[in-house]
Design a protein around this motif. Structure first.
Motif, mmCIF file in Angstrom:
data_model
loop_
_atom_site.group_PDB
_atom_site.id
_atom_site.type_symbol
_atom_site.label_atom_id
_atom_site.label_comp_id
_atom_site.label_asym_id
_atom_site.label_seq_id
_atom_site.Cartn_x
_atom_site.Cartn_y
_atom_site.Cartn_z
ATOM 1 N N ARG A 1 -1.622 14.175 -15.024
ATOM 2 C CA ARG A 1 -3.655 14.845 -14.938
ATOM 3 C C ARG A 1 -4.024 13.774 -14.652
ATOM 4 N NH1 ARG A 1 -2.666 15.212 -20.707
ATOM 5 N NH2 ARG A 1 -1.432 17.311 -20.675
ATOM 6 N N MET A 2 -3.832 12.260 -15.746
ATOM 7 C CA MET A 2 -4.935 11.429 -14.726
ATOM 8 C C MET A 2 -4.935 11.708 -13.336
ATOM 9 S SD MET A 2 -4.805 8.259 -13.290
ATOM 10 C CE MET A 2 -2.483 7.465 -13.664
ATOM 11 N N PHE A 3 -4.206 11.575 -12.424
ATOM 12 C CA PHE A 3 -3.905 12.212 -11.220
ATOM 13 C C PHE A 3 -4.729 12.824 -10.404
ATOM 14 C CE2 PHE A 3 -0.678 9.065 -8.985
ATOM 15 C CZ PHE A 3 -0.518 8.605 -9.781
ATOM 16 N N ASP A 4 -4.486 14.054 -11.303
ATOM 17 C CA ASP A 4 -5.568 15.405 -10.697
ATOM 18 C C ASP A 4 -7.556 14.672 -10.991
ATOM 19 O OD1 ASP A 4 -3.665 16.653 -10.222
ATOM 20 O OD2 ASP A 4 -3.035 18.002 -11.987
ATOM 21 N N ASN A 5 -7.155 14.459 -12.366
ATOM 22 C CA ASN A 5 -8.604 14.101 -12.471
ATOM 23 C C ASN A 5 -9.498 12.244 -12.183
ATOM 24 O OD1 ASN A 5 -8.891 16.063 -14.277
ATOM 25 N ND2 ASN A 5 -7.797 15.490 -16.099
ATOM 26 N N LEU B 1 1.193 -1.227 0.161
ATOM 27 C CA LEU B 1 0.221 -0.258 -0.127
ATOM 28 C C LEU B 1 1.024 1.501 0.449
ATOM 29 C CD1 LEU B 1 -2.051 -1.336 2.532
ATOM 30 C CD2 LEU B 1 -3.087 -1.310 0.332
ATOM 31 N N VAL B 2 0.310 2.365 -0.701
ATOM 32 C CA VAL B 2 1.421 3.004 -1.205
ATOM 33 C C VAL B 2 0.641 4.500 -0.722
ATOM 34 C CG1 VAL B 2 2.916 4.997 -2.387
ATOM 35 C CG2 VAL B 2 3.086 1.899 -2.281
ATOM 36 N N LEU B 3 0.386 5.699 0.114
ATOM 37 C CA LEU B 3 -0.123 6.561 -0.650
ATOM 38 C C LEU B 3 0.853 8.112 -0.894
ATOM 39 C CD1 LEU B 3 -1.448 6.936 3.404
ATOM 40 C CD2 LEU B 3 -2.882 7.013 1.166
ATOM 41 N N MET B 4 -0.140 8.153 -2.206
ATOM 42 C CA MET B 4 0.632 10.089 -3.050
ATOM 43 C C MET B 4 -0.265 10.994 -2.668
ATOM 44 S SD MET B 4 2.457 8.010 -4.524
ATOM 45 C CE MET B 4 3.118 9.376 -5.794
ATOM 46 N N ARG B 5 0.014 12.271 -2.380
ATOM 47 C CA ARG B 5 -0.316 13.696 -1.983
ATOM 48 C C ARG B 5 0.108 14.390 -2.559
ATOM 49 N NH1 ARG B 5 -0.664 14.647 4.308
ATOM 50 N NH2 ARG B 5 -2.185 13.067 3.762
ATOM 51 N N ARG B 6 -1.207 15.446 -3.285
ATOM 52 C CA ARG B 6 -1.350 16.376 -4.220
ATOM 53 C C ARG B 6 -0.196 17.079 -2.974
ATOM 54 N NH1 ARG B 6 0.384 19.512 -7.860
ATOM 55 N NH2 ARG B 6 -0.771 19.919 -9.706
ATOM 56 N N GLY B 7 0.432 18.374 -3.935
ATOM 57 C CA GLY B 7 1.586 19.062 -3.414
ATOM 58 C C GLY B 7 2.141 20.507 -4.407
ATOM 59 N N ASP B 8 2.998 20.825 -4.033
ATOM 60 C CA ASP B 8 3.199 22.298 -5.048
ATOM 61 C C ASP B 8 4.054 21.395 -6.158
ATOM 62 O OD1 ASP B 8 2.360 24.138 -3.731
ATOM 63 O OD2 ASP B 8 4.039 24.546 -2.109
ATOM 64 N N ALA B 9 5.105 20.037 -5.744
ATOM 65 C CA ALA B 9 6.141 19.891 -6.836
ATOM 66 C C ALA B 9 5.073 18.625 -7.533
ATOM 67 C CB ALA B 9 6.714 19.024 -5.281
ATOM 68 N N PRO C 1 7.924 13.550 -5.808
ATOM 69 C CA PRO C 1 7.657 13.567 -6.307
ATOM 70 C C PRO C 1 7.602 12.528 -7.746
ATOM 71 C CG PRO C 1 8.829 15.331 -6.911
ATOM 72 C CD PRO C 1 9.799 14.762 -5.810
ATOM 73 N N ILE C 2 6.310 12.295 -8.506
ATOM 74 C CA ILE C 2 6.154 10.718 -8.889
ATOM 75 C C ILE C 2 6.913 10.678 -10.091
ATOM 76 C CG2 ILE C 2 3.394 12.164 -10.231
ATOM 77 C CD1 ILE C 2 4.528 8.341 -8.677
ATOM 78 N N HIS C 3 7.124 12.256 -11.035
ATOM 79 C CA HIS C 3 7.699 11.813 -11.315
ATOM 80 C C HIS C 3 9.536 12.082 -11.792
ATOM 81 C CE1 HIS C 3 8.361 16.329 -10.292
ATOM 82 N NE2 HIS C 3 9.551 15.500 -10.599
ATOM 83 N N GLU C 4 9.987 11.920 -10.113
ATOM 84 C CA GLU C 4 11.593 10.769 -9.471
ATOM 85 C C GLU C 4 10.857 9.754 -8.767
ATOM 86 O OE1 GLU C 4 12.630 13.728 -6.575
ATOM 87 O OE2 GLU C 4 12.438 16.125 -7.600
ATOM 88 N N VAL C 5 9.549 9.275 -8.778
ATOM 89 C CA VAL C 5 9.624 8.482 -8.556
ATOM 90 C C VAL C 5 9.652 7.344 -10.182
ATOM 91 C CG1 VAL C 5 8.176 5.963 -7.924
ATOM 92 C CG2 VAL C 5 8.539 7.792 -6.772
ATOM 93 N N TRP D 1 2.375 14.975 -7.500
ATOM 94 C CA TRP D 1 1.905 14.160 -6.600
ATOM 95 C C TRP D 1 3.551 13.543 -5.561
ATOM 96 C CZ3 TRP D 1 -2.753 12.931 -5.352
ATOM 97 C CH2 TRP D 1 -3.859 13.464 -5.833
ATOM 98 N N ARG D 2 3.071 13.425 -4.565
ATOM 99 C CA ARG D 2 4.569 12.990 -3.501
ATOM 100 C C ARG D 2 4.067 11.962 -2.768
ATOM 101 N NH1 ARG D 2 6.796 14.856 0.515
ATOM 102 N NH2 ARG D 2 4.304 16.208 1.020
ATOM 103 N N LEU D 3 5.023 10.736 -3.178
ATOM 104 C CA LEU D 3 4.935 9.337 -2.107
ATOM 105 C C LEU D 3 5.241 9.367 -0.513
ATOM 106 C CD1 LEU D 3 6.542 6.365 -3.010
ATOM 107 C CD2 LEU D 3 6.419 6.576 -0.508
ATOM 108 N N THR D 4 3.732 9.776 0.428
ATOM 109 C CA THR D 4 3.980 10.113 1.572
ATOM 110 C C THR D 4 3.754 10.002 2.648
ATOM 111 O OG1 THR D 4 1.657 10.681 0.889
ATOM 112 C CG2 THR D 4 3.655 12.496 0.887
ATOM 113 N N ALA D 5 3.599 8.024 2.004
ATOM 114 C CA ALA D 5 3.254 6.739 3.598
ATOM 115 C C ALA D 5 3.387 5.832 2.506
ATOM 116 C CB ALA D 5 2.029 6.812 4.002
ATOM 117 N N ALA D 6 4.121 4.270 3.201
ATOM 118 C CA ALA D 6 4.044 3.375 1.795
ATOM 119 C C ALA D 6 4.042 2.678 3.693
ATOM 120 C CB ALA D 6 4.809 2.892 0.632
ATOM 121 N N ALA D 7 3.756 0.730 2.880
ATOM 122 C CA ALA D 7 3.756 -0.205 3.768
ATOM 123 C C ALA D 7 4.044 -1.306 2.187
ATOM 124 C CB ALA D 7 2.733 -0.486 4.262
ATOM 125 N N LEU D 8 5.288 -1.597 2.827
ATOM 126 C CA LEU D 8 6.001 -1.816 0.548
ATOM 127 C C LEU D 8 7.295 -3.383 1.102
ATOM 128 C CD1 LEU D 8 6.989 -1.688 -2.085
ATOM 129 C CD2 LEU D 8 8.785 -0.086 -1.694
#
Length: 289
Positions: free
Chosen positions: A167-171, A112-120, A144-148, A122-129
Motif C-alpha cells: 500500500r505504501m509503494f502504491d501511494n 541502487l534497486v528498481l522496483m516496478r508495479r506488475g500483476d504480481a 515480487p516484494i513479498h517474496e523478496v 511490485w517486482r525487483l526488475t533491475a539492480a546494481a548491488l
C-alpha cells in the motif's frame, strides 16, 4: 556518527518517514574507497553485482539523469558536471555509459534497486548491488516484494506488514522520498556480504570481540516518468570499539541491549544472533557501565 545514533530516530528502531529531497543521497569521507570497491566487485563478480530486465532501460536512464542533476547541486565540492561526464573521487564517469543504472551506481556509495508495479505487485526488475547484507541478487531478481521479504519474520506474503508495504509503494509521490534505517551486527567490516552465517562470529571467548555494527540507510523514491520506485541502500560499518568512544555510548549500548532482549527466537535467527546474543550483551554491558 551515523543515524540512527544521532537522536533523529529512536535508537535501533526500524520505521519509514518522509525525507527532504535535498537529502536524498548521502556522501562522506568513505566515498572514494566505496567507489573503488564497487569497481573491483563489478570486475570480479559482474553477474552477482548487476541484473536488469530488458524493458527497464528508460527507467535506468531516468535514475542516471536525476543523479546527474542532484549530485553537483547537493555536493558541489565533490561532484563536477562537465562535457557529458561527472568528475568524482579522482575519476571521470561518462554519463552515456551502459547499463545506465550501473553508470549511476558508479557515482554514489549507495546500491541502487528498481522496483516496478506488475500483476504480481511490485517486482525487483533491475539492480546494481555491490554491498549486499546477507542476500544474493540472483535469489531476489524478478521476484515480487513479498517474496523478496519472505525470509524477514513477519513480512511474508499475506502478513499485515506485506500489505502495508504494498500500500505504501502504491501511494508514493515523486515529490516525497522516504527513508528508513536498518541495522545488523557482523563479525567483520566487509561491505560485500551475500552470505549469512560466516560473518557473524564474534571470537571464541565469553566476551564478543570481533563486533561490527552495520547500518543501512535506505531511501525510496517514485520516479516521475517511468513510475518505477528506486530503492537505495547505503551501508555504513563501524567497529564496536568506536561506540566505546562515542559521547553517548552508554545510552546507545542500553538501547541495543533492550532491542536484542526483545527479539523472539525467529528474529534472533534471522539476525544471526541465536548463538551470539549473550556474548554481545556482555560486551555491551561493559560499555553501558
Amino acid at each position: 556518527m551515523h543515524t540512527p545514533y544521532d537522536g533523529s530516530s529512536r535508537l535501533f528502531a526500524i520505521g519509514l518517514k518522509p525525507l527532504e529531497a535535498s537529502a536524498w543521497i548521502d556522501a562522506d569521507d568513505r566515498l572514494a574507497s566505496n567507489l573503488a570497491l564497487k569497481e573491483q566487485r563489478a570486475a570480479a563478480r559482474w553477474d552477482e553485482v548487476f541484473a536488469a530486465e530488458s524493458d527497464t532501460e528508460a527507467a535506468q536512464a531516468e535514475v542516471l539523469a536525476l543523479l546527474a542533476e542532484h549530485l553537483p547541486a547537493r555536493f558541489p565540492e565533490i561532484y563536477r558536471l562537465e562535457n557529458g561526464a561527472i568528475s568524482v573521487a579522482g575519476r571521470r564517469v561518462l554519463l552515456d555509459g551502459t547499463p545506465a543504472l550501473w553508470t549511476a551506481a558508479r557515482l554514489v556509495q549507495e546500491d541502487l534497486v528498481l522496483m516496478r508495479r506488475g500483476d504480481a505487485g511490485w517486482r525487483l526488475t533491475a539492480a546494481a548491488l555491490c554491498f549486499p547484507s546477507s542476500w544474493r541478487l540472483a535469489e531476489k531478481f524478478g521476484r515480487p516484494i513479498h517474496e523478496v521479504h519472505a525470509p524477514v519474520p513477519g513480512f511474508a506474503a499475506g502478513t499485515r506488514n506485506a500489505e502495508l508495504i504494498a500500500r505504501m509503494f502504491d501511494n508514493m509521490r515523486p515529490e516525497m522520498p522516504m527513508i528508513r534505517w536498518n541495522w545488523s551486527v557482523y563479525g567483520d567490516a566487509e561491505l560485500f556480504h551475500p552470505h549469512n552465517s560466516p560473518a557473524r562470529r564474534f571470537g571464541s571467548g565469553a566476551r564478543a570481540d570481533n563486533v561490527f555494527l552495520r547500518v543501512e540507510r535506505q531511501t525510496l523514491r517514485l520516479l516521475p516518468q517511468s513510475r518505477d520506485i528506486l530503492f537505495t541502500i547505503r551501508i555504513i560499518v563501524d567497529p564496536l570499539d568506536a561506540l566505546e568512544r562515542h559521547s553517548d555510548a552508554a545510552r546507545i549500548a542500553v538501547a541495543l541491549i533492550e532491542q536484542l532482549g526483545a527479539f523472539n527466537a525467529e528474529q534472533l535467527d534471522y539476525k544471526g544472533m541465536t548463538l551470539e546474543r549473550d556474548r554481545l550483551v556482555t560486551r555491551l554491558r561493559e560499555i553501558a557501565g
